[in-house]
Scaffold this active site. Structure first.
Site, PDB file in Angstrom:
ATOM      1  N   THR A 297      40.897 -10.195 -89.396  1.00  0.00           N
ATOM      2  CA  THR A 297      41.562  -8.751 -89.486  1.00  0.00           C
ATOM      3  C   THR A 297      43.293  -8.965 -89.884  1.00  0.00           C
ATOM      4  OG1 THR A 297      40.446  -8.242 -87.471  1.00  0.00           O
ATOM      5  CG2 THR A 297      41.994  -6.650 -88.213  1.00  0.00           C
ATOM      6  N   HIS A 412      32.733  -5.322 -83.392  1.00  0.00           N
ATOM      7  CA  HIS A 412      33.164  -6.833 -83.589  1.00  0.00           C
ATOM      8  C   HIS A 412      31.991  -7.696 -83.116  1.00  0.00           C
ATOM      9  CE1 HIS A 412      35.584 -10.329 -82.972  1.00  0.00           C
ATOM     10  NE2 HIS A 412      36.468  -9.774 -83.644  1.00  0.00           N
ATOM     11  N   ASP A 471      37.178  -4.515 -93.022  1.00  0.00           N
ATOM     12  CA  ASP A 471      38.365  -5.546 -92.936  1.00  0.00           C
ATOM     13  C   ASP A 471      37.670  -6.867 -93.540  1.00  0.00           C
ATOM     14  OD1 ASP A 471      36.968  -6.098 -90.397  1.00  0.00           O
ATOM     15  OD2 ASP A 471      38.698  -6.330 -89.372  1.00  0.00           O
ATOM     16  N   HIS A 472      36.609  -7.124 -92.995  1.00  0.00           N
ATOM     17  CA  HIS A 472      35.797  -8.531 -93.573  1.00  0.00           C
ATOM     18  C   HIS A 472      34.563  -8.546 -93.287  1.00  0.00           C
ATOM     19  CE1 HIS A 472      36.156  -9.027 -89.346  1.00  0.00           C
ATOM     20  NE2 HIS A 472      37.301  -9.088 -89.222  1.00  0.00           N
TER      21      HIS A 472
END
Ligand code: GP9
Ligand code: MN
Length: 642
Positions: A297, A412, A471-472
């Site tokens: 992040t 997450h 973000d990824h």
């Protein structure tokens, strides 16, 4: 005959006392979160390991008086280190880092309140040092030992063995702890306060030496490169369409491109994002890549704020958190924007508090700004829905125009969810991670939809543009079998692996009416110039590596941190060159030797771009390692003279 007196080496006594004291401080004075038995065990062991390491060095002094002196002073010095960290922690909920120690503002903050931070019982922190002091002076004959080779070898091998054992446990508990340098709390928790300080010293000196040898000579070359190869002189049609508007940037944790428009068990995964794709006020970029490295992040934040590349090793937020930058918050401040990040996690995670200061961010609403209870949190902390809900009051009170970043958390890894929050069933494969990913992404999708509603109700929607960016990746290559099953592919090839780095990007401009899906190759490096262009802000005297997403004549390639890249025609990975549309390998062609020039060997159309990519990544690294922006005056129209 004289009776042989029983001896107990002082270094052992000192290690036990000091270890015990440090453990008590860790456990009851620092607020260190322990998630499982293993962490508790490591936390218990590491103070003794570090203490032994320090005190066992005394065996190398042959003279008893020197031994005693060494033990006295180290016990005092290291007690002081614990004490200093404790005082610092009471103010900042964080551990001291070297750059922080030398960073004026932090210490001034501390200076004024230092007396309120010291408690009378802190004197007990020196109790072990006092005992060591007493024994070394008054009982020297009992506690000093003349060490023979064997005793020395024992002390040394024991130290190393204990240290290795501690590091082994730490690495098991938190893989890549050192290279990824997550959070100071993690480091202290796993390797102890003292080893953490040593680690910090090494990281700091490495960075510092590269910094010291830089003198700014490199700047003109980099500026020329940027002027010739990166900067686009014509403004895009979108220049200024959001002039004076608030910017609300949502950093959508771990959301990958493949879920958008896709289904699981016959249900849409992201109904809200799917609606946005079709929305007339939204531009959707479906060929947009994440470019992060080990900093996850924080790397994506770094890319967005600076349009520089993160580092190939470690998290730049951590390793170069006190560099000079010329980031979005700083540029926007000149246009009277107020900047803030809202993220319900510990403020020192990824060294955000340090880095945000360097980025000139005005305010960071971290964990402390939120009401977090057992009921409203899961996995990593506060759930996204209450997070957005609780954030609205801060937005309403904020000075406008503002530039704010929201970082979600629920989606997450390991994608843990309470039953009541699951609107869709997990997938069914051999990977629980992938299975649970879908309900978690759906939850994040719903949370963002609710956030749009809150913004409308609060009257903030019309005057803002909202950007949503994944973000990824959330699903790593470890889950390729399950992934290939979900995507209905025979296998995930290296080409597919790069394609899976696509994350969604939405630019939502209320009332705009001309939204569409844009498929030119693009990436996180492009956000800074894009946001500035949308707000109608020119930054011609800047140094950055991305392009406005709406501009013609873009560079045409997106470099990944490992040197792979994607263009509108090719994709290069693991040294292979692929046709980006078909995924077919492009064979290297032997070049004939021409007169006067030798054959250059086999080449592919990727080679030329590869050179540029390497040059560009290298320049970006030079800027960061050399802290080169301290030599650039960004306010001047003129370039630094050659
Ligand atoms: C934590 C959040 C998640 O604050 O940014 O971290 P990640 O592991 O995705 O970098
Ligand atoms: Mn993340």
């Amino acid at each position: 005959m004289r009776k042989k007196q029983a001896r107990l080496p002082l270094y052992i006594i000192a290690s036990l006392l000091f270890g015990l004291k440090t453990y008590i401080v860790y456990r009851f004075m620092f607020n260190i979160e322990l998630e499982n038995r293993m962490q508790e065990f490591i936390l218990f062991v590491n103070p003794f390991v570090s203490a032994f390491l320090i005190f066992a060095l005394s065996v190398w002094f042959n003279k008893a008086s020197r031994q005693m002196k060494y033990l006295r002073y180290t016990a005092l010095l290291f007690s002081f280190v614990v004490f200093a960290n404790l005082v610092f922690y009471r103010q900042f909920t964080d551990f001291i880092t070297l750059p922080q120690l030398f960073m004026g503002s932090n210490m001034t903050d501390l200076g004024s309140s230092i007396l309120t931070l010291i408690k009378p019982y802190d004197i007990l922190l020196f109790a072990d040092a006092a005992i060591v002091w007493y024994l070394s002076k008054k009982k020297e004959s009992i506690v000093s030992v003349q060490y023979l080779k064997r005793g020395k070898a024992f002390a040394l091998s024991m130290s190393l063995l204990l240290l290795a054992g501690n590091f082994f446990l730490a690495e098991m508990e938190r893989p890549q702890l050192f290279t990824r340098a997550f959070d100071r709390e993690y480091l202290v928790k796993n390797i102890g306060l003292f080893n953490y300080h040593v680690y910090d010293l090494v990281v700091h000196s490495k960075a510092e030496s590269q910094r010291v040898f830089a003198d700014g000579n490199e700047i003109p070359e980099i500026q020329d490169y940027i002027k010739e190869n990166v900067m686009i002189t014509e403004k895009s049609d979108m220049f200024g369409v959001a002039e004076g508007k608030n910017v609300i940037f949502i950093n959508a944790e771990s959301i990958q491109g493949f879920v958008v428009g896709n289904e699981v068990n016959g249900e849409e995964v992201t109904p809200f994002l799917n609606k946005l794709v079709e929305d007339e006020d939204t531009y959707y970029f479906d060929n947009f890549f994440e470019q992060t490295g080990q900093g996850n992040t924080s790397d994506s934040e770094f890319l967005v704020e600076n349009s520089l590349y993160p580092l190939s090793r470690g998290a730049v937020f951590f390793t170069h958190g006190s560099n000079e930058y010329h980031a979005l918050p700083e540029i926007l401040e000149e246009e009277d924007y107020f900047s803030a990040v809202l993220h319900a996690n510990n403020k020192s995670f990824w060294n955000r508090d340090g880095m945000y200061r360097s980025l000139n961010l005005d305010y960071f609403y971290s964990e402390d700004a939120y009401e977090i209870t057992d009921e409203n949190s899961v996995g990593w902390g506060l759930k996204d829905k209450p997070y957005f809900e609780q954030s609205i009051k801060y937005l309403q009170a904020m000075e406008q125009p503002f530039y704010t970043k929201f970082i979600t958390l629920t989606n997450h890894f390991p994608f843990e969810m309470d039953e009541e929050d699951k609107s869709i069933e997990p997938y069914d494969s051999n990977s629980n991670t992938l299975n649970n990913y879908f309900p978690a992404v759906r939850y994040a999708d719903e949370a963002m939809e609710e956030f749009f509603d809150h913004l409308k109700q609060a009257g903030l929607y019309e005057d803002s543009i909202i950007i949503i960016m994944g973000d990824h990746i959330g699903i790593s290559a470890n889950h390729n079998r399950a992934m290939s099953m979900y995507l209905d592919k025979e296998e995930i090839t290296p080409y597919d692996q790069v394609q899976l780095l696509k994350v969604p990007l939405f630019v939502h401009i209320p009332g705009h009416g001309e939204g569409e899906t844009i498929s030119t190759v693009s990436g996180q490096i492009d956000l800074k110039p894009t946001i500035l262009s949308l707000l109608g802000i020119e930054h011609t005297n800047d140094i950055y590596f991305g392009n406005d997403l709406f501009a013609e004549n873009r560079k045409g390639y997106i470099a990944l941190r490992n040197g792979d890249f994607i263009t509108d025609d090719y994709l290069s990975t693991v040294g292979m060159c692929y046709d980006v549309d078909t995924g077919e390998l492009i064979d290297a062609e032997e070049e004939e030797a021409t007169e006067g020039e030798p054959a250059t060997g086999a080449s592919t159309p990727c080679d030329e771009i590869k050179e540029k990519v390497e040059l560009e990544l290298g320049y970006s690294d030079d800027i960061i390692y050399g802290d080169l922006f301290r030599f650039v005056d960004f306010t001047e129209e003129k370039q630094v003279e050659k």
